[in-house]
Design a protein around this motif. Structure first.
Motif, PDB file in Angstrom:
ATOM      1  N   MET A 179      36.514  43.129  48.472  1.00  0.00           N
ATOM      2  CA  MET A 179      37.865  43.152  48.073  1.00  0.00           C
ATOM      3  C   MET A 179      37.807  43.981  46.784  1.00  0.00           C
ATOM      4  SD  MET A 179      40.273  39.936  46.745  1.00  0.00           S
ATOM      5  CE  MET A 179      39.662  39.008  48.247  1.00  0.00           C
ATOM      6  N   ASP A 180      38.815  44.772  46.762  1.00  0.00           N
ATOM      7  CA  ASP A 180      38.938  45.628  45.551  1.00  0.00           C
ATOM      8  C   ASP A 180      39.603  44.808  44.391  1.00  0.00           C
ATOM      9  OD1 ASP A 180      41.618  45.971  45.993  1.00  0.00           O
ATOM     10  OD2 ASP A 180      41.263  47.787  46.980  1.00  0.00           O
ATOM     11  N   ALA A 181      39.520  45.395  43.063  1.00  0.00           N
ATOM     12  CA  ALA A 181      40.186  44.700  42.161  1.00  0.00           C
ATOM     13  C   ALA A 181      41.754  44.495  42.128  1.00  0.00           C
ATOM     14  CB  ALA A 181      39.824  45.607  40.855  1.00  0.00           C
ATOM     15  N   ALA A 182      42.244  45.559  42.919  1.00  0.00           N
ATOM     16  CA  ALA A 182      43.693  45.510  42.990  1.00  0.00           C
ATOM     17  C   ALA A 182      43.894  44.370  43.884  1.00  0.00           C
ATOM     18  CB  ALA A 182      44.347  47.086  43.591  1.00  0.00           C
ATOM     19  N   ALA A 183      43.480  44.273  45.060  1.00  0.00           N
ATOM     20  CA  ALA A 183      43.571  43.278  45.939  1.00  0.00           C
ATOM     21  C   ALA A 183      43.371  41.663  45.341  1.00  0.00           C
ATOM     22  CB  ALA A 183      42.775  43.308  47.146  1.00  0.00           C
ATOM     23  N   ALA A 184      42.269  41.487  44.549  1.00  0.00           N
ATOM     24  CA  ALA A 184      41.905  40.620  43.907  1.00  0.00           C
ATOM     25  C   ALA A 184      43.006  40.043  42.826  1.00  0.00           C
ATOM     26  CB  ALA A 184      40.639  40.493  43.138  1.00  0.00           C
ATOM     27  N   THR A 185      43.508  41.014  42.117  1.00  0.00           N
ATOM     28  CA  THR A 185      44.832  40.687  41.212  1.00  0.00           C
ATOM     29  C   THR A 185      46.124  40.397  42.032  1.00  0.00           C
ATOM     30  OG1 THR A 185      43.885  42.654  39.634  1.00  0.00           O
ATOM     31  CG2 THR A 185      46.132  41.886  39.485  1.00  0.00           C
ATOM     32  N   GLN A 186      46.388  40.791  43.040  1.00  0.00           N
ATOM     33  CA  GLN A 186      47.283  40.491  43.914  1.00  0.00           C
ATOM     34  C   GLN A 186      47.349  39.053  44.374  1.00  0.00           C
ATOM     35  OE1 GLN A 186      47.546  43.432  47.065  1.00  0.00           O
ATOM     36  NE2 GLN A 186      48.920  44.495  45.949  1.00  0.00           N
ATOM     37  N   GLN A 187      45.999  38.553  44.584  1.00  0.00           N
ATOM     38  CA  GLN A 187      45.764  37.125  45.035  1.00  0.00           C
ATOM     39  C   GLN A 187      45.719  36.307  43.851  1.00  0.00           C
ATOM     40  OE1 GLN A 187      42.401  37.421  47.820  1.00  0.00           O
ATOM     41  NE2 GLN A 187      44.033  38.422  49.435  1.00  0.00           N
ATOM     42  N   SER A 188      45.311  36.722  42.657  1.00  0.00           N
ATOM     43  CA  SER A 188      45.283  35.693  41.386  1.00  0.00           C
ATOM     44  C   SER A 188      46.633  35.371  40.818  1.00  0.00           C
ATOM     45  CB  SER A 188      44.107  36.041  40.667  1.00  0.00           C
ATOM     46  OG  SER A 188      43.136  36.357  41.315  1.00  0.00           O
ATOM     47  N   PRO A 189      47.029  34.102  40.662  1.00  0.00           N
ATOM     48  CA  PRO A 189      48.251  34.007  40.177  1.00  0.00           C
ATOM     49  C   PRO A 189      48.160  34.248  38.528  1.00  0.00           C
ATOM     50  CG  PRO A 189      47.288  31.740  40.808  1.00  0.00           C
ATOM     51  CD  PRO A 189      46.219  32.915  41.225  1.00  0.00           C
ATOM     52  N   PRO A 190      49.179  34.692  37.875  1.00  0.00           N
ATOM     53  CA  PRO A 190      49.059  35.273  36.572  1.00  0.00           C
ATOM     54  C   PRO A 190      48.541  34.257  35.539  1.00  0.00           C
ATOM     55  CG  PRO A 190      51.117  35.005  37.177  1.00  0.00           C
ATOM     56  CD  PRO A 190      50.161  35.008  38.307  1.00  0.00           C
ATOM     57  N   ASN A 191      48.617  32.860  35.813  1.00  0.00           N
ATOM     58  CA  ASN A 191      48.352  32.022  34.817  1.00  0.00           C
ATOM     59  C   ASN A 191      46.712  31.576  35.229  1.00  0.00           C
ATOM     60  OD1 ASN A 191      48.467  30.378  37.449  1.00  0.00           O
ATOM     61  ND2 ASN A 191      50.266  29.103  36.393  1.00  0.00           N
ATOM     62  N   GLY A 192      46.098  31.935  35.778  1.00  0.00           N
ATOM     63  CA  GLY A 192      44.847  31.749  36.254  1.00  0.00           C
ATOM     64  C   GLY A 192      44.668  30.351  37.082  1.00  0.00           C
ATOM     65  N   ARG A 193      45.687  29.765  37.614  1.00  0.00           N
ATOM     66  CA  ARG A 193      45.757  28.573  38.335  1.00  0.00           C
ATOM     67  C   ARG A 193      45.935  29.039  39.971  1.00  0.00           C
ATOM     68  NH1 ARG A 193      50.346  24.835  36.196  1.00  0.00           N
ATOM     69  NH2 ARG A 193      49.886  23.796  38.292  1.00  0.00           N
ATOM     70  N   ARG A 194      44.914  28.302  40.631  1.00  0.00           N
ATOM     71  CA  ARG A 194      45.043  28.561  41.971  1.00  0.00           C
ATOM     72  C   ARG A 194      46.259  28.112  42.900  1.00  0.00           C
ATOM     73  NH1 ARG A 194      39.161  27.746  44.636  1.00  0.00           N
ATOM     74  NH2 ARG A 194      39.980  29.035  46.004  1.00  0.00           N
ATOM     75  N   LYS A 195      46.718  28.673  43.687  1.00  0.00           N
ATOM     76  CA  LYS A 195      47.754  28.266  44.687  1.00  0.00           C
ATOM     77  C   LYS A 195      47.279  27.083  45.636  1.00  0.00           C
ATOM     78  CE  LYS A 195      48.972  32.934  44.977  1.00  0.00           C
ATOM     79  NZ  LYS A 195      49.324  34.210  45.768  1.00  0.00           N
ATOM     80  N   ARG A 196      48.131  26.120  45.649  1.00  0.00           N
ATOM     81  CA  ARG A 196      48.033  25.003  46.377  1.00  0.00           C
ATOM     82  C   ARG A 196      49.236  24.766  47.431  1.00  0.00           C
ATOM     83  NH1 ARG A 196      47.242  20.230  42.887  1.00  0.00           N
ATOM     84  NH2 ARG A 196      45.976  19.228  44.891  1.00  0.00           N
TER      85      ARG A 196
END
Length: 64
Positions: free
Chosen positions: A1-18
């Motif tokens: 996974m490239d950095a752009a894809a990782a950024t899209q999947q990571s919420p801005p507050n660093g919390r995981r999506k549940r």
């Protein structure tokens, strides 16, 4: 996974999506399992918990 894809999947507050899913009968368990597989393809970092059956568990849901 490239950095752009990782950024899209990571919420801005660093919390995981549940996500929490409840399925009360066999066809609900099947549909929920299919949904979970699709969601995990879109974002493998999702934490999915729920109440359901063996098909949901096999799809990666942490059953409570």
């Amino acid at each position: 996974m490239d950095a752009a894809a990782a950024t899209q999947q990571s919420p801005p507050n660093g919390r995981r999506k549940r996500i929490f899913i409840t399925a009360a009968e066999a066809s609900g368990d099947q549909h929920a399992a299919e949904l979970v597989r699709s969601l995990k393809q879109l974002d493998p970092t999702l934490e999915i918990e729920g109440l359901g059956g063996s098909k949901m568990a096999a799809a990666g849901v942490k059953l409570l």
